[in-house]
Every structure is written in C-alpha cells, then in structure tokens.
Design a protein around this motif. Structure first.
Motif, short mmCIF file in Angstrom:
data_model
loop_
_atom_site.label_atom_id
_atom_site.label_comp_id
_atom_site.label_asym_id
_atom_site.label_seq_id
_atom_site.Cartn_x
_atom_site.Cartn_y
_atom_site.Cartn_z
N HIS A 1 -5.27 0.79 -7.15
CA HIS A 1 -5.03 1.97 -7.98
C HIS A 1 -6.32 2.74 -8.24
O HIS A 1 -6.32 3.96 -8.26
N THR A 2 -7.42 2.02 -8.39
CA THR A 2 -8.72 2.67 -8.57
C THR A 2 -9.07 3.48 -7.31
O THR A 2 -9.53 4.62 -7.40
N ALA A 3 -8.84 2.88 -6.15
CA ALA A 3 -9.12 3.58 -4.89
C ALA A 3 -8.19 4.80 -4.74
O ALA A 3 -8.65 5.87 -4.30
N TYR B 1 4.50 -4.93 -3.74
CA TYR B 1 3.52 -4.51 -4.73
C TYR B 1 3.45 -5.53 -5.88
O TYR B 1 2.36 -5.95 -6.28
N GLU B 2 4.60 -5.93 -6.39
CA GLU B 2 4.63 -6.86 -7.51
C GLU B 2 4.13 -8.24 -7.13
O GLU B 2 3.70 -9.01 -7.99
N ALA B 3 4.14 -8.57 -5.84
CA ALA B 3 3.65 -9.87 -5.38
C ALA B 3 2.13 -9.92 -5.31
O ALA B 3 1.56 -11.01 -5.21
N LEU B 4 1.48 -8.78 -5.36
CA LEU B 4 0.01 -8.76 -5.31
C LEU B 4 -0.58 -9.30 -6.61
O LEU B 4 -0.02 -9.08 -7.70
N PRO B 5 -1.73 -9.96 -6.52
CA PRO B 5 -2.43 -10.35 -7.74
C PRO B 5 -2.84 -9.10 -8.53
O PRO B 5 -3.13 -8.05 -7.96
N ALA B 6 -2.85 -9.21 -9.84
CA ALA B 6 -3.16 -8.07 -10.71
C ALA B 6 -4.51 -7.43 -10.37
O ALA B 6 -4.64 -6.21 -10.41
N GLU B 7 -5.49 -8.25 -10.03
CA GLU B 7 -6.82 -7.71 -9.72
C GLU B 7 -6.78 -6.83 -8.47
O GLU B 7 -7.44 -5.80 -8.40
N GLN C 1 0.83 -1.21 0.00
CA GLN C 1 0.00 0.00 0.00
C GLN C 1 0.86 1.25 0.00
O GLN C 1 0.53 2.24 -0.65
N LEU C 2 1.99 1.21 0.69
CA LEU C 2 2.90 2.35 0.66
C LEU C 2 3.39 2.63 -0.75
O LEU C 2 3.55 3.78 -1.15
N TYR C 3 3.64 1.59 -1.51
CA TYR C 3 4.08 1.75 -2.90
C TYR C 3 2.99 2.44 -3.71
O TYR C 3 3.26 3.38 -4.46
N VAL C 4 1.76 2.00 -3.56
CA VAL C 4 0.64 2.63 -4.27
C VAL C 4 0.48 4.07 -3.81
O VAL C 4 0.30 4.97 -4.64
N ASP C 5 0.57 4.31 -2.52
CA ASP C 5 0.42 5.66 -1.99
C ASP C 5 1.53 6.60 -2.49
O ASP C 5 1.33 7.81 -2.56
N ALA C 6 2.68 6.04 -2.82
CA ALA C 6 3.78 6.83 -3.36
C ALA C 6 3.66 7.00 -4.87
O ALA C 6 4.53 7.57 -5.51
N ASP C 7 2.56 6.51 -5.43
CA ASP C 7 2.29 6.61 -6.86
C ASP C 7 3.42 6.00 -7.69
O ASP C 7 3.73 6.47 -8.79
N GLY C 8 4.04 4.96 -7.16
CA GLY C 8 5.09 4.26 -7.88
C GLY C 8 6.38 5.03 -8.03
O GLY C 8 7.21 4.68 -8.87
N THR C 9 6.59 6.05 -7.22
CA THR C 9 7.77 6.90 -7.38
C THR C 9 8.92 6.53 -6.44
O THR C 9 9.98 7.13 -6.53
N THR C 10 8.71 5.57 -5.57
CA THR C 10 9.76 5.21 -4.62
C THR C 10 10.73 4.20 -5.22
O THR C 10 10.34 3.36 -6.02
N ASP C 11 11.97 4.30 -4.82
CA ASP C 11 12.99 3.33 -5.23
C ASP C 11 13.18 2.24 -4.18
O ASP C 11 14.04 1.38 -4.35
#
Length: 52
Positions: free
Chosen positions: A44-46, A32-38, A14-24
């Motif tokens: 991301h919709t939320a 994040y990548e381990a989450l199922p695509a759905e 969730q931190l990765y999503v909250d950072a809008d994918g800008t964190t290294d």
C-alpha cells in the motif's frame, strides 16, 4: 463486476492493491487477505507513492 483475465503467473494480491480495494473479485480479495500484514502495508505504501 470487473473480472480480470488471470495468467498462471499473475499476482492476484497485487491486482487487488492496484484496484485500490474496489474489486468484488473474490480470488483477488482472498489472495490479498492471505498476505502478512507487514507485506500488505508495504504494498500500500508503494501504491500510494505511485499515485502521488
């Protein structure tokens, strides 16, 4: 590079999503990548609704 302080119950994906994918931070990206695509799509919709 932003390195968050992570508590044991922190949802790092969730931190990765909250950072809008800008964190290294590799821990966040891996979680994040381990989450199922759905689930990623729902998060991301939320996030988009929050920012609108």
């Amino acid at each position: 590079m932003w390195t968050p302080e992570l508590l044991p119950d922190t949802d790092v994906a969730q931190l990765y999503v909250d950072a809008d994918g800008t964190t290294d931070e590799p821990r966040l990206r891996r979680a994040y990548e381990a989450l199922p695509a759905e689930e990623r799509a729902r998060w991301h919709t939320a996030r988009a609704a929050l920012l609108a």
